[in-house]
Design a protein around this motif. Structure first.
Motif, PDB file in Angstrom:
ATOM      1  N   ASP A 639       8.866   3.178   7.726  1.00 32.76           N
ATOM      2  CA  ASP A 639      10.227   2.717   8.015  1.00 32.76           C
ATOM      3  C   ASP A 639      10.487   1.434   7.224  1.00 32.76           C
ATOM      4  N   ASP A 640      11.712   0.953   7.279  1.00 31.19           N
ATOM      5  CA  ASP A 640      12.080  -0.215   6.474  1.00 31.19           C
ATOM      6  C   ASP A 640      11.286  -1.447   6.862  1.00 31.19           C
ATOM      7  N   GLN A 641      11.045  -1.603   8.171  1.00 27.67           N
ATOM      8  CA  GLN A 641      10.282  -2.771   8.601  1.00 27.67           C
ATOM      9  C   GLN A 641       8.862  -2.720   8.053  1.00 27.67           C
ATOM     10  N   SER A 642       8.237  -1.562   8.142  1.00 26.29           N
ATOM     11  CA  SER A 642       6.875  -1.426   7.636  1.00 26.29           C
ATOM     12  C   SER A 642       6.830  -1.563   6.124  1.00 26.29           C
ATOM     13  N   LEU A 643       7.845  -1.034   5.463  1.00 28.46           N
ATOM     14  CA  LEU A 643       7.880  -1.159   4.007  1.00 28.46           C
ATOM     15  C   LEU A 643       7.978  -2.617   3.591  1.00 28.46           C
ATOM     16  N   GLY A 644       8.825  -3.380   4.291  1.00 25.14           N
ATOM     17  CA  GLY A 644       8.931  -4.803   3.986  1.00 25.14           C
ATOM     18  C   GLY A 644       7.635  -5.541   4.240  1.00 25.14           C
ATOM     19  N   MET A 645       6.964  -5.213   5.332  1.00 23.59           N
ATOM     20  CA  MET A 645       5.682  -5.856   5.624  1.00 23.59           C
ATOM     21  C   MET A 645       4.639  -5.494   4.571  1.00 23.59           C
ATOM     22  N   LEU A 646       4.670  -4.247   4.106  1.00 25.04           N
ATOM     23  CA  LEU A 646       3.738  -3.842   3.049  1.00 25.04           C
ATOM     24  C   LEU A 646       3.989  -4.635   1.775  1.00 25.04           C
ATOM     25  N   TRP A 647       5.237  -4.847   1.475  1.00 25.26           N
ATOM     26  CA  TRP A 647       5.565  -5.652   0.295  1.00 25.26           C
ATOM     27  C   TRP A 647       5.028  -7.069   0.429  1.00 25.26           C
ATOM     28  N   VAL A 648       5.232  -7.658   1.602  1.00 26.78           N
ATOM     29  CA  VAL A 648       4.742  -9.023   1.817  1.00 26.78           C
ATOM     30  C   VAL A 648       3.226  -9.060   1.683  1.00 26.78           C
ATOM     31  N   LEU A 649       2.565  -8.065   2.243  1.00 24.08           N
ATOM     32  CA  LEU A 649       1.110  -8.024   2.186  1.00 24.08           C
ATOM     33  C   LEU A 649       0.611  -7.934   0.751  1.00 24.08           C
ATOM     34  N   SER A 650       1.382  -7.293  -0.128  1.00 26.51           N
ATOM     35  CA  SER A 650       0.970  -7.193  -1.537  1.00 26.51           C
ATOM     36  C   SER A 650       0.932  -8.557  -2.213  1.00 26.51           C
ATOM     37  N   PHE A 651       1.697  -9.514  -1.696  1.00 24.88           N
ATOM     38  CA  PHE A 651       1.653 -10.873  -2.238  1.00 24.88           C
ATOM     39  C   PHE A 651       0.477 -11.659  -1.670  1.00 24.88           C
ATOM     40  N   THR A 652       0.068 -11.290  -0.452  1.00 31.84           N
ATOM     41  CA  THR A 652      -0.980 -12.040   0.220  1.00 31.84           C
ATOM     42  C   THR A 652      -2.366 -11.470  -0.059  1.00 31.84           C
ATOM     43  N   MET A 653      -2.521 -10.167   0.133  1.00 29.77           N
ATOM     44  CA  MET A 653      -3.817  -9.510  -0.034  1.00 29.77           C
ATOM     45  C   MET A 653      -3.616  -8.267  -0.895  1.00 29.77           C
ATOM     46  N   ALA A 654      -3.795  -8.430  -2.178  1.00 29.87           N
ATOM     47  CA  ALA A 654      -3.536  -7.321  -3.098  1.00 29.87           C
ATOM     48  C   ALA A 654      -4.589  -6.227  -2.982  1.00 29.87           C
ATOM     49  N   GLN A 655      -5.841  -6.595  -2.764  1.00 26.50           N
ATOM     50  CA  GLN A 655      -6.920  -5.617  -2.781  1.00 26.50           C
ATOM     51  C   GLN A 655      -6.789  -4.570  -1.681  1.00 26.50           C
ATOM     52  N   PRO A 656      -6.538  -4.961  -0.425  1.00 29.42           N
ATOM     53  CA  PRO A 656      -6.397  -3.930   0.618  1.00 29.42           C
ATOM     54  C   PRO A 656      -5.251  -2.965   0.370  1.00 29.42           C
ATOM     55  N   VAL A 657      -4.136  -3.486  -0.122  1.00 29.41           N
ATOM     56  CA  VAL A 657      -3.005  -2.606  -0.399  1.00 29.41           C
ATOM     57  C   VAL A 657      -3.350  -1.656  -1.531  1.00 29.41           C
ATOM     58  N   MET A 658      -3.998  -2.161  -2.560  1.00 31.13           N
ATOM     59  CA  MET A 658      -4.374  -1.302  -3.685  1.00 31.13           C
ATOM     60  C   MET A 658      -5.334  -0.208  -3.228  1.00 31.13           C
ATOM     61  N   ASP A 659      -6.288  -0.569  -2.394  1.00 32.41           N
ATOM     62  CA  ASP A 659      -7.225   0.428  -1.882  1.00 32.41           C
ATOM     63  C   ASP A 659      -6.510   1.484  -1.060  1.00 32.41           C
ATOM     64  N   ALA A 660      -5.507   1.039  -0.294  1.00 33.77           N
ATOM     65  CA  ALA A 660      -4.756   1.992   0.516  1.00 33.77           C
ATOM     66  C   ALA A 660      -3.979   2.968  -0.360  1.00 33.77           C
TER      67      ALA A 660
END
Length: 1574
Positions: A639-660
């Motif tokens: 959803d939009d809220q989760s998508l926004g949080m995922l975007w924020v997380l990409s600025f904070t912790m790139a490695q976990p998002v990339m692994d996901a």
């Protein structure tokens, strides 16, 4: 008395004795009158050698043995007595010059003796005993040699000037001036001039053989002595100028005077620096300076015109450091600047000030200030003249950019260009050509500046801040500007990473700007989000981090920078007015990412971090832990809220998002690739199962840092892994490149092979890479300007595999990619950079290249002279391996340059048929045994492949076609397929081309035998359909290309049409379109379905490969072929057939990567030859809903009454579209009432979307979409420009009507009527000379209409016919202007009007006014600046239209129009000479011998100077005019004849532009003039 041991001396009557005797007598005479003691005389080599007999001693002139010096009046009598002693007067003359120079040098600092030397000179002149030419040249040479060696301590006599070894080289009666003597710094390069004793033959100056000039031992020429020497030399020169000197002497005098004036205070500056005294001008120096000025004024005096005043214009004199300290020098410098600026104005395009952000330049000549360095040199820098490239000198971009003061006109031009670039996002290739590294990031601060037009770091910084503020002001508007923020952040990341912006300076200035306009700027976190993108870059980290163990002064600066970055964060959660809550979430939480980053590397900033920011970081962490409890994150259902949080997380912790993300793409697991029945292989191939690719919306919000890491990770898996990737993974990989082209893109061949050099030897890796490049990243490479480089890389692969057996799939894919690349590069390109050897292209690519060059030259022309020079060797390279000859119908549409080269080529078809007839029995016998329908001997297949002769294999397909006889079942297709697969791709291509020639010849033979044409064509179509459609044994695209290349055969095109209309092919195309779906591949979000290799590629291309396809399909190979078929049908007047083909394949052509360029080029290539129904069908090929056509264009293009021209409103709206989207705003001043100080460069309203008729859909002119969403031109700016071109070319009215309407609009346009958000809406183009930064209107040089992006004239340039009409119409408008046509106007009024309208465009720019003539000439300049090089000859027509010239005003208009073209014409000698001759003819209309004009010659000095300049410009080869530039002898010869038509006073001022050495300094100093003339 004679000494008993003295050595034997030569007889007294010998020449050497007489020579030394005459010299000794003269020395004694001058010593006597100068009062010099014999003990102070210079030593003589051997006194005994000149001892005289008592009888001779009585004849010598002696004075009483007293200390009284004889009276000056006695000097002449004494000299006459000496003359009487010598029968050979030449001996005396030969010594006199050297003795005079010697005593002048020695007596320079002794006033009475110096006065006597001047008196003696006058006396000797009165009896004609001084040859002023030889004497002055000797004097100047001696002074120069003394000055260059006199600064050394203890200069010995051997280092002083020696006429026999230093100054004059004596050889066989010829005396040459060496470069180290007279002309080291001369403007006229006299070092190569030889002088002979024959004055009457070639006006050379006779130098007698002089003795050595003697000086006292240990002479050191001190600065004070040097000044006195120059002082007396100037006095002597002034005396000499009263006589008729030779032009060469005038040139040498002028050169030395310029040198003396340029460093007239050099020695005094050095002396004062050594003594640490404050320097002030002194009397003796000023006196010497005044004498130099007297000399140069006499030289350039217009009554005598010894030297043309133009020589000042190309000298370095106008940039003297202390020129304003003397009132006598100032008038000269001022006059030089005024006249130089007038020439500069003639060379400047009229629209340059308005629309072309560029740089002026100054000139600091190296030899002028060679001895001054450091701070003194810095102080000599002057602000650049505001006219670009003024007299054609080179632009040293970095120096110029650094010297432009903020707030100046040049600064505003640069800012307009940068703001326009930041808004329109041109290709990174454009940025790399105009940017420089910020000084603070250079490893070597003193590195040498490189030439080129560049923007300084300060300029880029200010432009980025302006763009940031402008986007912030759009947040509260109704415009969805998120895509613009995404594009801008990508460019910002690129600029910071490239070190083009001083990061700390940027933060400081942005903070100051935000604080200044704080109330007007919306409270939003877009700036925080943008800075979070770059906070992990090394430049940012080094500017923000603090070293705990070693505190330094920079720590406080870094802390302050971090504090300012934190201050940009706003806590207003409702600041984002967009409805997309994902964006709101990102902006609300992004500060937490920044806070955590600061916390990690700068503990001193922690006090500035709020607890809310840290709490938000914890909240994001908790969210991530919650959503990752499941095994894999479902990216497709966020959803939009989760998508926004995922975007924020990409600025904070790139490695976990990339692994996901990677886990998601691998979530479907892997499976083993099934073995097909045609391929027998034990190799196990593992392949990833399909899942959904990540959507563009999700990828666009991720941090650029994560995108970069994810890109590298996916690249590692895709190309270096052991498992074949899924289509979803490849699509995601491609979309990352499209999302951030500035930050991520790297050329694939270079980057991949740099990691693993032999990577491309893996078949499936190479196939995958070629598919990605051909079907996914084609537009990216074109946008990036890397198409030509990619073509070279793919060509290397083709050259390596074209001879390998069985490499059909890889070869055909690479060849198809090359075809697309060749047809996409609408610029000149070389086949091999070194232009040596034959082309590496295949036969098909050679043919395509010729067609592409023909289209490019005809529709866009050859922009650069260098390209014209290289065209011949390029054509020779291509045709050295190409066996084809084009038909007359095709050749008639080729441009003249290519047609002239190809005409006369031998047609090899007769040889091919003859060879076939000889080999036919053997070939048919082999084919019968090989292709027997009963199966034949299976072993014979291998025997045939291994042992058949190559010349027989060449006719394999021809033999099979003969055996088929209209019945495909007559041959064994399986055996034929096996053999064809074992052949090399090159052999298969030759088989196809040969088969086409054989079958066409066979038709002719069968017709002679009584068979009907219908039956024969039916058999042909049945045979070919079986080969290429049913059994798929041969590539269809190559077969169709081979057939259309034989369009001179009456049946070839009929066969092509029959093949295209076959149901089997139509059904295959239909299936392809249904499976492929939309051409916008980035929108596909479902699971992709793989097609089996056999079904996708057919029997021949699938070959032995098991590797699956990703995007490849056999119908896609036809995409570049269909447009070429349409070309060939039109050339053969089969337009109805072309309409049928386009109608049948319209749904298929939407997948063509170049369909927009195809439509544009075919309209231009056949302009004036296309019926209206074909034009409409071509337009329907385009995706009309995405093209910003004018609202009324559909009704005009489909009008039932094409005679009526569209109304002026249509053309005005068309031009307004260009102004709003293409041209940078003219002024950057903020208009009253704008918020946030937004500059007008960004404050233009978006173009209004217009509704077209239902036939053309509803076009959207949204300029904010990314480049890949635009059809192939690239950026939206270039897209709008090309759309206007298509509109103009499609209108069903005459060329004259279109051009007349456009010119009339330009004639009457007024800035007060056409004003749009403070921007002047002129239609003048942004053309400029090569090397300057063009307004970034397009994607790259490869995707532009011409290498220099233009706007107003591109539609006119699309056709040579339009060009001719345009020239005629514009000249008519200018001639019929009311104030020119009004005979009651006085000459003064006309001159004033011309000056206001044409000479200085800054008036119209600053006052927002314009004139009809000014607008028209600006349009002409834009037109000619973009006119192809080979079309420049049309400028003659323009000049001829103005004749006869009736006033000086019209004459100045002609020169004002032609002036900016000279840098381009200077390369084309024939055209240049014709233009120069026409200019002189125009002058003769007013200033001819038989005319009665009252205009004085002094009133047209600007035209005189301009003529001198263009002659020198052309002499330099079209390059920058230097101080030693030489006119070409042919040009001087033409000018010399032309000036004979003019009045004596005008001819007098132009007399140096001739080959007469008696009157011309250029002829007298020309090194090779005599040889060239003979």
């Amino acid at each position: 008395m004679d000494h008993p041991n003295k050595r034997e001396t030569p007889p007294r009557s010998s020449p050497s004795h007489q020579f030394r005797h005459a010299r000794a007598v003269l020395i004694d005479l001058f010593n006597l009158y100068l009062g010099v003691s014999r003990t102070l005389r210079p030593k003589i080599e051997d006194a005994d050698e000149i001892r005289e007999s008592p009888k001779n001693l009585q004849k010598r002139v002696t004075a009483p043995n007293v200390n009284i010096i004889p009276r000056n009046e006695q000097f002449l009598l004494d000299f006459e007595k000496i003359r009487e002693q010598f029968q050979d007067q030449d001996q005396l003359r030969m010594n006199l010059d050297s003795v005079l120079v010697s005593f002048v040098i020695q007596c320079a600092d002794h006033a009475p003796r110096a006065e006597f030397m001047l008196y003696a000179l006058r006396v000797l002149c009165s009896i004609n005993y001084v040859n002023w030419d030889t004497f002055l040249l000797l004097l100047l040479s001696t002074v120069f040699t003394l000055e260059t060696s006199g600064g050394q301590e203890g200069t010995s006599q051997s280092m002083l000037p020696n006429l026999q070894s230093t100054n004059l080289v004596i050889s066989d009666g010829m005396i040459t001036l060496p470069s180290s003597g007279i002309s080291n710094s001369t403007n006229f390069n006299g070092s190569n001039i030889a002088f002979t004793p024959h004055l009457s033959s070639n006006n050379s100056i006779v130098f007698p053989t002089h003795p050595t000039i003697e000086h006292p031992d240990g002479v050191r020429l001190l600065p004070i002595k040097e000044n006195h020497i120059r002082h007396i030399s100037c006095k002597i020169i002034l005396i000499g100028l009263e006589f008729n000197l030779k032009p060469f002497t005038h040139a040498e005098i002028f050169s030395h005077m310029l040198t003396w004036l340029s460093n007239w205070d050099k020695n005094q500056i050095l002396d004062e620096i050594q003594n640490r005294k404050e320097w002030q001008p002194r009397g003796p120096l000023n006196q010497k300076l005044h004498l130099c000025l007297d000399v140069v004024w006499m030289l350039v005096d217009e009554e005598r015109c010894r030297v043309p005043f133009y020589e000042f214009l190309r000298s370095g004199l106008q940039f003297l450091g202390n020129s304003l300290d003397d009132v006598s020098l100032f008038p000269l410098i001022l006059k030089i600047h005024r006249r130089r600026d007038m020439v500069a104005l003639y060379m400047q395009m009229l629209d340059q000030n308005l629309h072309c952000p560029s740089f002026g330049t100054h000139r600091i000549l190296s030899h002028t200030h060679a001895s001054i360095s450091g701070e003194a040199m810095t102080n000599l820098r002057h602000s650049p003249i505001t006219y670009p490239s003024v007299l054609g000198e080179p632009l040293y971009g970095e120096d110029i950019a650094a010297s432009i003061p903020k707030g100046s006109m040049d600064w505003e031009r640069a800012m307009r260009c940068l703001r326009h670039a930041l808004r329109t996002a041109p290709s990174p290739d454009w940025w790399r050509r105009v940017l420089i590294v910020a000084p603070c990031y250079r490893q070597h601060p003193q590195q040498v500046s490189y030439p080129g037009a560049v923007f300084s770091s300060a300029m880029v910084c200010e432009a980025v801040i302006d763009r940031t503020i402008e986007l912030l002001n759009l947040v509260y508007s109704d415009i969805d500007c998120w895509n613009e923020w995404l594009s801008f952040s990508d460019i910002f990341y690129f600029l910071i990473k490239s070190a083009c912006i001083d990061f700390i300076d940027f933060i400081n200035k942005l903070s100051s700007r935000v604080m200044k306009d704080g109330r007007q700027i919306p409270r939003t976190n877009h700036v925080t989000w943008m800075l979070a993108q770059i906070i992990r870059l090394e430049i940012a980290v080094s500017s923000l981090s603090v070293d705990v163990r070693n505190r330094s002064a920079t720590d406080s600066r870094n802390v302050e920078t971090a504090r300012k970055m934190i201050s940009f964060h706003k806590e207003d959660k409702n600041s984002d007015k967009n409805n997309d809550t994902a964006h709101s979430t990102l902006l609300d939480f992004v500060s937490s990412s920044q806070a955590l980053r600061f916390w990690s590397f700068n503990h001193l900033v922690r006090d500035y971090l709020s607890s809310d920011q840290l709490q938000k970081g914890k909240k994001i962490d908790d969210w991530w832990k919650q959503v990752t409890k499941e095994k894999t994150l479902d990216f497709m259902n966020l959803d939009d809220q989760s998508l926004g949080m995922l975007w924020v997380l990409s600025f904070t912790m790139a490695q976990p998002v990339m692994d996901a993300v990677v886990n998601w793409l691998k979530s479907a697991g892997v499976s083993e690739l099934a073995v097909t029945q045609n391929v027998q292989s034990n190799e196990r191939i593992m392949i990833m199962n399909e899942t959904c690719p990540l959507p563009m919306k999700l990828l666009s919000g991720l941090s650029i840092n994560l995108c970069w890491k994810l890109y590298l990770n996916l690249e590692e898996i895709i190309f270096f892994g052991q498992v074949i990737p899924s289509i979803a993974m490849v699509e995601t990989y491609v979309r990352l490149l499209l999302v951030a082209p500035y930050s991520i893109f790297r050329p694939h061949f270079t980057s991949l092979t740099s990691k693993v050099p032999n990577l491309l030897t893996k078949t499936w890796v190479l196939l995958l890479l070629l598919e990605i490049l051909n079907y996914r990243l084609f537009s990216l490479y074109r946008y990036y300007g890397k198409s030509t480089a990619l073509l070279c890389d793919v060509t290397k692969i083709i050259s390596m595999i074209k001879g390998k057996c069985g490499e059909h799939r890889t070869f055909r894919l690479a060849e198809n990619l090359c075809i697309n690349l060749i047809l996409s590069i609408r610029d000149f390109f070389v086949v091999k950079k070194d232009l040596k050897g034959s082309s590496d292209f295949t036969e098909t690519l050679n043919r395509i290249t010729i067609v592409s060059l023909a289209i490019t030259i005809k529709t866009r022309g050859i922009a650069d002279v260098d390209h014209m020079l290289r065209l011949q060797p390029v054509l020779e390279q291509i045709m050295s391996t190409c066996q084809h000859t084009w038909s007359d119908k095709t050749m008639r549409h080729f441009p003249q340059l290519i047609r002239d080269f190809l005409i006369g080529r031998m047609d090899r078809r007769a040889h091919t048929i003859q060879t076939w007839e000889q080999a036919e029995p053997t070939v048919l016998k082999q084919c019968t045994q090989l292709l027997s329908p009963s199966g034949g001997d299976p072993k014979y297949v291998r025997i045939y492949v291994d042992h058949s002769f190559p010349e027989h294999r060449l006719y394999l397909c021809s033999g099979a076609w003969i055996l088929m006889g209209g019945h495909p079942e007559n041959i064994n297709s399986a055996n034929l397929a096996c053999v064809l697969k074992e052949l090399s791709p090159e052999e298969v291509t030759k088989n196809i081309y040969t088969m086409v020639d054989v079958l066409l010849h066979h038709i002719q033979i069968e017709l002679q035998h009584g068979h009907t044409l219908q039956d024969l064509l039916l058999k042909v179509n049945t045979n070919l359909a079986s080969l290429v459609l049913q059994h798929e044994l041969l590539p269809l695209d190559i077969l169709l290309l081979a057939l259309i290349d034989r369009d001179d055969d009456p049946y070839a095109l009929r066969i092509v049409l029959n093949m295209l209309e076959r149901q089997e092919l139509q059904q295959k195309i239909k299936i392809f379109c249904s499976i492929r779906g939309s051409p916008d591949h980035w929108l596909n979000s479902g699971v992709s379905q793989r097609i089996e290799v056999q079904k996708a590629l057919g029997n021949h291309l699938s070959s032995k490969d098991r590797y699956p396809t990703f995007f490849d399909d056999s119908p896609t190979r036809l995409l570049p072929v269909i447009p070429l078929i349409v070309y060939r049908l039109i050339e053969n007047d089969a337009t109805d057939a072309a309409v049928r083909v386009l109608a049948a394949y319209s749904s298929f052509l939407i997948h063509h990567p170049l369909r927009f360029s195809f439509v544009r080029d075919i309209l231009a290539y056949f302009y004036g030859h296309l019926p209206n129904n074909l034009i409409l069908r071509l337009l329907n090929v385009l995706d009309i809903s995405k093209i910003p056509f004018s609202e009324s264009f559909p009704q005009h293009v489909s009008s039932s009454n094409p005679v009526l021209c569209p109304p002026p409103e249509y053309f005005i709206n068309l031009l307004l579209g260009l102004v709003n989207n293409v041209i940078p705003s003219i002024t950057s001043k903020s208009k009253p009432g704008t918020t946030g100080g937004t500059s007008s460069g960004f404050s233009r309203e978006p173009p209004v979307k217009t509704q077209s008729s239902s036939q053309f859909g509803s076009p959207s002119s949204d300029g904010r979409r990314p480049f890949y969403q635009n059809q192939d031109p690239g950026t939206y700016t270039q897209f709008v420009l090309e759309t206007a071109v298509i509109e103009i070319l499609s209108l069903p009215v005459t060329t004259a009507q279109i051009v007349s309407s456009l010119v009339q609009i330009m004639e009457h346009i007024q800035s007060t009527l056409i004003r749009f958000n403070n921007g002047l809406l002129g239609f003048s183009g942004s053309g400029q000379s090569n090397g300057l930064p063009t307004s970034p209107s397009g994607a790259s040089a490869e995707s532009l209409g011409t290498p220099r992006s233009n706007n107003s004239s591109q539609g006119i340039n699309a056709s040579g016919l339009m060009s001719k009409v345009f020239i005629h119409e514009t000249s008519r408008v200018i001639k019929e202007c009311w104030w020119l046509a009004d005979g009651k106007r006085s000459a003064g009024e006309l001159e004033t009007s011309v000056g206001y309208a044409l000479l200085d465009p800054s008036c119209a720019s600053q006052e927002n006014t314009s004139t009809a003539i000014g607008n028209t000439v600006a349009l002409l300049h834009s037109f000619f600046s973009n006119l192809p090089q080979e079309w420049l000859e049309s400028t003659q027509t323009l000049i001829k239209n103005f004749r006869p010239v009736t006033s000086v005003a019209i004459l100045r208009i002609i020169f004002r129009i032609i002036g900016p073209l000279m840098p381009r014409l200077g390369f084309v000698r024939p055209v240049f000479l014709k233009i120069v001759h026409l200019l002189f003819n125009c002058m003769s209309d007013i200033f001819g011998k038989q005319t009665s004009s009252s205009v004085e010659a002094s009133e047209i000095t600007d035209i005189i100077d301009f003529l001198h300049h263009i002659v020198h410009y052309e002499g330099q080869g079209g390059g920058p005019v230097q101080s030693n530039s030489k006119p070409k002898s042919e040009t001087l010869k033409l000018c010399g004849k032309a000036i004979e038509m003019l009045r004596p006073d005008i001819r007098h001022l132009l007399s140096h532009l001739s080959t007469d050495p008696i009157s011309s300094i250029y002829a007298a100093t020309h090194p090779n003039l005599n040889q060239n003339l003979t």
